[in-house]
Design a protein around this motif. Sequence first.
Motif, mmCIF file in Angstrom:
data_model
loop_
_atom_site.group_PDB
_atom_site.id
_atom_site.type_symbol
_atom_site.label_atom_id
_atom_site.label_comp_id
_atom_site.label_asym_id
_atom_site.label_seq_id
_atom_site.Cartn_x
_atom_site.Cartn_y
_atom_site.Cartn_z
ATOM 1 N N GLN A 208 0.822 -1.218 0.000
ATOM 2 C CA GLN A 208 0.000 0.000 0.000
ATOM 3 C C GLN A 208 0.851 1.261 0.000
ATOM 4 O O GLN A 208 0.420 2.315 -0.455
ATOM 5 N N LEU A 209 2.046 1.148 0.585
ATOM 6 C CA LEU A 209 2.924 2.318 0.697
ATOM 7 C C LEU A 209 4.260 1.975 0.065
ATOM 8 O O LEU A 209 4.949 1.064 0.521
ATOM 9 N N THR A 210 4.626 2.696 -1.003
ATOM 10 C CA THR A 210 5.922 2.454 -1.639
ATOM 11 C C THR A 210 6.607 3.777 -1.961
ATOM 12 O O THR A 210 5.938 4.796 -2.201
ATOM 13 N N LYS A 211 7.920 3.743 -1.974
ATOM 14 C CA LYS A 211 8.691 4.935 -2.342
ATOM 15 C C LYS A 211 8.425 5.301 -3.802
ATOM 16 O O LYS A 211 8.334 6.491 -4.141
ATOM 17 N N GLU A 212 8.282 4.293 -4.627
ATOM 18 C CA GLU A 212 8.062 4.536 -6.053
ATOM 19 C C GLU A 212 6.796 5.374 -6.270
ATOM 20 O O GLU A 212 6.806 6.336 -7.041
ATOM 21 N N ASP A 213 5.717 5.010 -5.586
ATOM 22 C CA ASP A 213 4.476 5.783 -5.721
ATOM 23 C C ASP A 213 4.686 7.229 -5.278
ATOM 24 O O ASP A 213 4.219 8.165 -5.920
ATOM 25 N N LEU A 214 5.375 7.406 -4.162
ATOM 26 C CA LEU A 214 5.575 8.763 -3.641
ATOM 27 C C LEU A 214 6.447 9.586 -4.586
ATOM 28 O O LEU A 214 6.220 10.785 -4.767
ATOM 29 N N LEU A 215 7.448 8.949 -5.204
ATOM 30 C CA LEU A 215 8.296 9.669 -6.161
ATOM 31 C C LEU A 215 7.498 10.049 -7.397
ATOM 32 O O LEU A 215 7.675 11.126 -7.966
ATOM 33 N N GLN A 216 6.587 9.151 -7.775
ATOM 34 C CA GLN A 216 5.797 9.401 -8.977
ATOM 35 C C GLN A 216 4.808 10.548 -8.767
ATOM 36 O O GLN A 216 4.479 11.275 -9.701
ATOM 37 N N GLN A 217 4.336 10.705 -7.516
ATOM 38 C CA GLN A 217 3.353 11.762 -7.244
ATOM 39 C C GLN A 217 3.921 13.163 -7.460
ATOM 40 O O GLN A 217 3.184 14.098 -7.767
ATOM 41 N N GLN A 218 5.236 13.300 -7.256
ATOM 42 C CA GLN A 218 5.955 14.545 -7.558
ATOM 43 C C GLN A 218 5.496 15.785 -6.801
ATOM 44 O O GLN A 218 6.254 16.363 -6.041
ATOM 45 N N GLU A 219 4.269 16.224 -7.015
ATOM 46 C CA GLU A 219 3.853 17.525 -6.488
ATOM 47 C C GLU A 219 3.904 17.557 -4.962
ATOM 48 O O GLU A 219 3.394 16.660 -4.288
ATOM 49 N N TYR A 220 4.516 18.610 -4.434
ATOM 50 C CA TYR A 220 4.748 18.720 -2.995
ATOM 51 C C TYR A 220 3.477 18.476 -2.185
ATOM 52 O O TYR A 220 3.456 17.641 -1.271
ATOM 53 N N GLN A 221 2.414 19.215 -2.503
ATOM 54 C CA GLN A 221 1.187 19.130 -1.705
ATOM 55 C C GLN A 221 0.592 17.729 -1.712
ATOM 56 O O GLN A 221 0.109 17.243 -0.695
ATOM 57 N N LEU A 222 0.629 17.104 -2.866
ATOM 58 C CA LEU A 222 0.052 15.766 -2.997
ATOM 59 C C LEU A 222 0.829 14.759 -2.159
ATOM 60 O O LEU A 222 0.242 13.972 -1.408
ATOM 61 N N VAL A 223 2.150 14.794 -2.258
ATOM 62 C CA VAL A 223 2.978 13.862 -1.495
ATOM 63 C C VAL A 223 2.783 14.111 0.007
ATOM 64 O O VAL A 223 2.656 13.181 0.802
ATOM 65 N N HIS A 224 2.745 15.384 0.374
ATOM 66 C CA HIS A 224 2.595 15.753 1.781
ATOM 67 C C HIS A 224 1.276 15.209 2.339
ATOM 68 O O HIS A 224 1.226 14.665 3.443
ATOM 69 N N ARG A 225 0.215 15.341 1.551
ATOM 70 C CA ARG A 225 -1.087 14.822 1.989
ATOM 71 C C ARG A 225 -1.070 13.302 2.096
ATOM 72 O O ARG A 225 -1.627 12.743 3.030
ATOM 73 N N THR A 226 -0.431 12.648 1.140
ATOM 74 C CA THR A 226 -0.345 11.187 1.184
ATOM 75 C C THR A 226 0.382 10.728 2.449
ATOM 76 O O THR A 226 -0.048 9.798 3.128
ATOM 77 N N LEU A 227 1.468 11.409 2.754
ATOM 78 C CA LEU A 227 2.255 11.005 3.924
ATOM 79 C C LEU A 227 1.512 11.270 5.225
ATOM 80 O O LEU A 227 1.495 10.423 6.125
ATOM 81 N N THR A 228 0.890 12.438 5.345
ATOM 82 C CA THR A 228 0.236 12.763 6.617
ATOM 83 C C THR A 228 -1.037 11.947 6.826
ATOM 84 O O THR A 228 -1.583 11.937 7.921
#
Length: 302
Positions: A208-228
């Motif tokens: 469910q959680l991978t570095k590859e997905d987070l790298l692909q999301q790129q945009e700061y706000q999107l990644v930040h929301r995914t992480l939080t």
Amino acid sequence: MNWMDHGLSIEIIPPKEFNFNECLVFLGRSENEILHQIRAGYLYKLVKINGELILLKIGSTSQSIHVEFPIHTPSKSVLGGVAEYVWEWFDLDQELGAFYQMARQDRVLASIADKYYGLRIMCIPDLFEALTWAIIGQQINLTFAYTLKKRFVEQFGECQTFKGQTFWFFPTYEKIASIEVSDLRELQFSVRKAEYVIGIAQAMTSGQLTKEDLLQQQEYQLVHRTLTAIRGVGAWTADYVMMKCLHHPAAFPIADVGLHNALKLQLGLERKPTIEEIRELASDWNSWQAYATFYLWRSLYE
DNA sequence: ATCCAGGAACTGT
DNA sequence: ACAGTTCATGGA
């Protein structure tokens, strides 16, 4: 990535703004660090490439970084993997020219950008390690955080011994996904932190959680929301991980106590600055907040 | 002893 | 949305 294969060693050509010894100072900040060692100007680290544990001995001349292999005779594909790892660890994709240009004009950064010229953000390429280290460090002093990490790694990690020295590799998320909260309580993790770390390990094990997905999301706000959205990950941890693992130059852990202390010291303030004051001080740091923060952290260890 | 630490979730308003 | 409380223990 710019590197050369010398058969039994490799040579990496970093970008212009790079100083290996400045990076070593940062890496040497804690006596209790267990994931690398520094001896006689060389940096030793145990990494895993293609599922195989490999000990690296990393040194530097003025123009290049060289990596030797004290234990193994590396295959071609291992050499490529090691070059990639070191390149990412030292954050060598960043071109820092624009950062220094901005910093020279900046009231907070001018002196430290010059003083620590060539320092890179020392990254944590492994997402599970980056998240776990951030969670361990939440709301406790750094000395105790290193103690907890050491216990965690020695209990659940892997190691290799060379010439009487033991080198450790961070536990895998698969391993931690299978342990209990009580296993971490014994190491003096709080119940919450134990739940957070195991929960993240399980999310990563299930894919469910991978570095590859987070790298692909790129945009700061999107990644930040995914992480939080992950339990145990607030704004500070999200920015920390984006800075140290995902290479977002605009990541900015603005609530960080270390950042506050460094600003107080740099500006000679009598109290720590407020969040609003920091926003004002950082108003020109656009897209370099991560480097600004890292240089300020560096200024705390002399 | 006292306060704070490279915070975040939870609870009540 | 926002403020107060709890977690958890070591360092200085």
